[in-house]
Design a protein around this motif. Structure first.
Motif, PDB file in Angstrom:
ATOM      1  N   MET A   1     -13.544   4.274 -56.239  1.00 34.42           N
ATOM      2  CA  MET A   1     -13.628   5.247 -57.336  1.00 34.42           C
ATOM      3  C   MET A   1     -14.645   4.799 -58.372  1.00 34.42           C
ATOM      4  O   MET A   1     -15.382   5.611 -58.918  1.00 34.42           O
TER       5      MET A   1
ATOM      6  N   LEU B   1      -9.286   1.416 -53.144  1.00 31.52           N
ATOM      7  CA  LEU B   1      -9.471   2.770 -53.663  1.00 31.52           C
ATOM      8  C   LEU B   1     -10.084   2.715 -55.061  1.00 31.52           C
ATOM      9  O   LEU B   1     -11.023   3.456 -55.372  1.00 31.52           O
TER      10      LEU B   1
ATOM     11  N   LEU C   1     -16.015   9.247 -51.264  1.00 34.00           N
ATOM     12  CA  LEU C   1     -14.883   8.338 -51.456  1.00 34.00           C
ATOM     13  C   LEU C   1     -14.304   7.897 -50.113  1.00 34.00           C
ATOM     14  O   LEU C   1     -14.066   6.731 -49.876  1.00 34.00           O
ATOM     15  N   ARG C   2     -14.090   8.865 -49.237  1.00 41.62           N
ATOM     16  CA  ARG C   2     -13.440   8.569 -47.949  1.00 41.62           C
ATOM     17  C   ARG C   2     -14.248   7.635 -47.050  1.00 41.62           C
ATOM     18  O   ARG C   2     -13.708   6.635 -46.601  1.00 41.62           O
ATOM     19  N   PRO C   3     -15.524   7.935 -46.796  1.00 40.72           N
ATOM     20  CA  PRO C   3     -16.285   7.023 -45.921  1.00 40.72           C
ATOM     21  C   PRO C   3     -16.309   5.605 -46.464  1.00 40.72           C
ATOM     22  O   PRO C   3     -16.248   4.641 -45.712  1.00 40.72           O
TER      23      PRO C   3
ATOM     24  N   VAL D   1     -15.271  13.668 -52.661  1.00 42.58           N
ATOM     25  CA  VAL D   1     -14.234  13.174 -51.749  1.00 42.58           C
ATOM     26  C   VAL D   1     -14.881  12.547 -50.525  1.00 42.58           C
ATOM     27  O   VAL D   1     -14.457  11.495 -50.039  1.00 42.58           O
ATOM     28  N   HIS D   2     -15.944  13.214 -50.069  1.00 42.69           N
ATOM     29  CA  HIS D   2     -16.651  12.710 -48.896  1.00 42.69           C
ATOM     30  C   HIS D   2     -17.216  11.313 -49.169  1.00 42.69           C
ATOM     31  O   HIS D   2     -17.176  10.439 -48.304  1.00 42.69           O
TER      32      HIS D   2
ATOM     33  N   LEU E   1     -14.020   4.138 -48.190  1.00 38.55           N
ATOM     34  CA  LEU E   1     -12.730   3.502 -47.909  1.00 38.55           C
ATOM     35  C   LEU E   1     -12.657   3.095 -46.439  1.00 38.55           C
ATOM     36  O   LEU E   1     -12.238   2.003 -46.100  1.00 38.55           O
TER      37      LEU E   1
END
Lengths: 170, 413
Positions: A112, A108, A158-160, A155-156, A162
């Motif tokens: 970030m 994470l 960040l999520r993909p 966020v989008h 991860l």
């Protein structure tokens, strides 16, 4: 008279800006990822705030006003820091702290760090400082609708990333 | 764990790694007070020294008979407006000259204006920290919070609503009226669409759409007093349009309504990004699946052009030219295509202007009132610049090192 005026201004300045120095520093660290540069940015932002204090007509707006000055100062710092595009994270930052064995956080944190400084700023303001969306928008200098879109995009991103890392680990 | 918790934990760990230095608050406040006073004194001293030196140099030149000759060689004039980064600023905006506003820095005195002829003017100092700034199409006024200000004189006029953070305003094409979107209630509630003049009560046209947390919701795409129409889109999380309505300015009647395909769940690539021409005559629909755009004439609901592999970001005033950028199929709409932007006349398919290599579209544009010029911000690395593309397709950089355009089209950047 001049001395008295300066004293009143100094008192107002401390009362209005003082509470937002540390949040400003935290925002600057989130954007610049360098504590020394963050401290410089907050100091420079505070100088600008002092010089434009008279323009702040509503002290209720002080938080958004000061944080927007910090964000702009950080952008100026980034602009000057032309070498930042090839700069690698410090060894400490890349490896994590030895006191923090929580390996699950590393991915994470890495994700970030790969976000742009503006994306980190907007996530910091919304999720960490818990600013309402209107205030996030004022700090960044965009509309509330645009702020919502940019949070979603950040966020989008960040999520993909991860998910991708999890796939890579399999 | 939610994304909020994830992000909070990250910043908490960062705070633990880099705690605020001891005494940060006191030291910063003290430093600011000291530097602020010291800078002002230093500026005053520097001003006096500069004036004395200037007088001495002019006196010396006159004494040796060199003053006339000095006009024959290029003179270096150390004035703030002669900065190598910025063009000369010509003073306040002249009355009646349409301009595009932009921020050199986001501060009360950081607003500048570019005329469509390329002249740069200083906008009056405004209390920009009190809210968002939206310019009228001719740049004569800005809406800041719930006040409209004259950009030359800074004279204020109240907007047709009181202090209310749930209202978003868009200036109409006459640069006097406004369209407003007011969120009626909490999460899941619709919005009221109304029109009005600064200093007068608003007139409600319709209640429509739905507001969901983090979604832009009902958004005005075009506000045309001259053509008596308001184009409103229901915009989702990822710039995707769910519905599009054209409202009659006088009656509020829905003259046109269209629904679009929407992504069925998170992660599915689908949907349509829409923008409208300022005169409310055309809408451009960029499809996430095909990565292409179509131009639709709203009056008769006819598709009049297809731009293969392009995303359309905006129109010129009467909708005949668009700002477009190459787009790939099957890319989430949340990622707007900004590389290699161009101005295209969709009627002929001719690309009239292309951005310099390496420049990307910064996300904001403005249309020349009743003309075909387009202004946009371009970014190269971290540097922004304002460009204007004339009716002849010639583009020129008007100012550099800017933050972004103000425009009346913010909201979907």
């Amino acid at each position: 008279m001049e001395g008295e005026r300066e004293a009143v201004k100094a008192r107002d300045f401390d009362a209005i800006v003082g509470p937002w120095i540390e949040p400003g520093y935290r925002l600057a660290v989130a954007m610049l990822r360098d504590p020394d540069e963050a401290q410089d940015a907050v100091q420079e932002a505070a100088v600008k705030a002092w010089r434009s204090l008279e323009r702040l007509r509503d002290s209720d707006q002080a938080r958004a006003w000061f944080l927007s000055i910090v964000a702009n100062q950080c952008r100026s710092t980034m602009r000057r820091r032309w070498w930042s595009v090839v700069r690698l994270p410090s060894r400490d930052a890349a490896a994590g702290s030895p006191e923090e064995p929580a390996v699950q956080y590393v991915d994470l944190d890495r994700a970030m760090r790969r976000l742009s400084h503006d994306d980190r700023a907007i996530l910091h303001l919304f999720y960490f400082l818990d600013l309402p969306i209107d205030e996030v928008a004022r700090v960044i200098g965009i509309s509330a609708g645009a702020a919502k879109t940019r949070i979603y995009r950040a966020v989008h991103r960040l999520r993909p990333e991860l998910e991708l890392m999890e796939e890579d680990l399999r | 764990m939610t994304i909020r918790e994830d992000v909070r934990n990250h910043f908490e760990r960062e705070a633990a790694h880099h705690p605020a230095p001891q005494g940060l608050r006191a030291a910063t406040l003290s430093h600011a007070r000291g530097r602020g006073i010291e800078k002002r004194s230093a500026q005053w001293v520097a001003g006096v020294v500069a004036a004395v030196l200037a007088v001495a140099i002019v006196a010396g030149l006159v004494a040796v008979g060199g003053y006339r000759r000095a006009h024959n060689v290029p003179a270096v004039r150390p004035s703030p407006s002669a900065s190598p980064l910025h063009p000369t600023v010509k003073g306040p905006i002249p009355t009646g000259v349409p301009v595009v506003l932009y921020w050199r820095t986001v501060a009360a005195d950081g607003l500048y204006a570019a005329s469509w002829g390329g002249a740069v003017y200083k906008v009056a100092t405004l209390p920009v920290y009190q809210g968002l700034v939206t310019q009228s199409p001719d740049g004569s006024r800005v809406a800041v919070g719930f006040i409209a200000y004259d950009t030359t004189t800074a004279a204020p006029e109240p907007l047709p609503f009181g202090p209310n953070p749930s209202v978003t305003v868009t200036w109409a094409d006459d640069s006097r009226h406004l369209c407003q979107v007011r969120v009626v209630g909490g999460d899941g509630s619709p919005s009221d669409i109304s029109v009005g003049l600064p200093g007068s009560p608003e007139v409600k046209l319709a209640r429509l759409g739905v507001n969901v947390q983090q979604s832009p919701g009902p958004t005005v795409l075009a506000c045309s007093y001259l053509n008596r129409k308001v184009v409103v889109a229901q915009v989702g999380f990822g710039r995707d349009t769910h519905d599009l309505w054209v409202l009659n300015w006088d009656t509020g009647a829905v003259e046109y309504h269209r629904t679009y395909r929407v992504p069925t769940k998170y992660g599915v690539i689908d949907g349509t990004f829409t923008v409208a021409s300022p005169d409310a005559q055309y809408v451009a629909e960029t499809d996430a699946v095909t990565g292409s755009a179509t131009i639709r004439r709203l009056a008769d609901d006819t598709l009049v052009a297809h731009l293969d592999g392009e995303e359309v970001h905006g129109f010129s005033w009467h909708g005949d030219r668009v700002v477009a950028a190459p787009r790939l199929p099957n890319v989430d709409l949340v990622n707007s295509a900004t590389s290699d932007p161009a101005v295209v006349d969709w009627r002929t398919g001719k690309t009239e202007w292309k951005a310099p290599v390496g420049a990307v579209f910064g996300g904001r544009l403005a249309a020349q009132p009743d003309g075909s010029g387009i202004a946009l911000d371009l970014r190269t690395g971290t540097h922004g610049a304002i460009w204007m593309i004339g009716s002849d397709g010639a583009g020129r950089q008007v100012d550099s090192d800017i933050q972004f355009l103000v425009t009346g089209l913010i909201g979907l950047v």
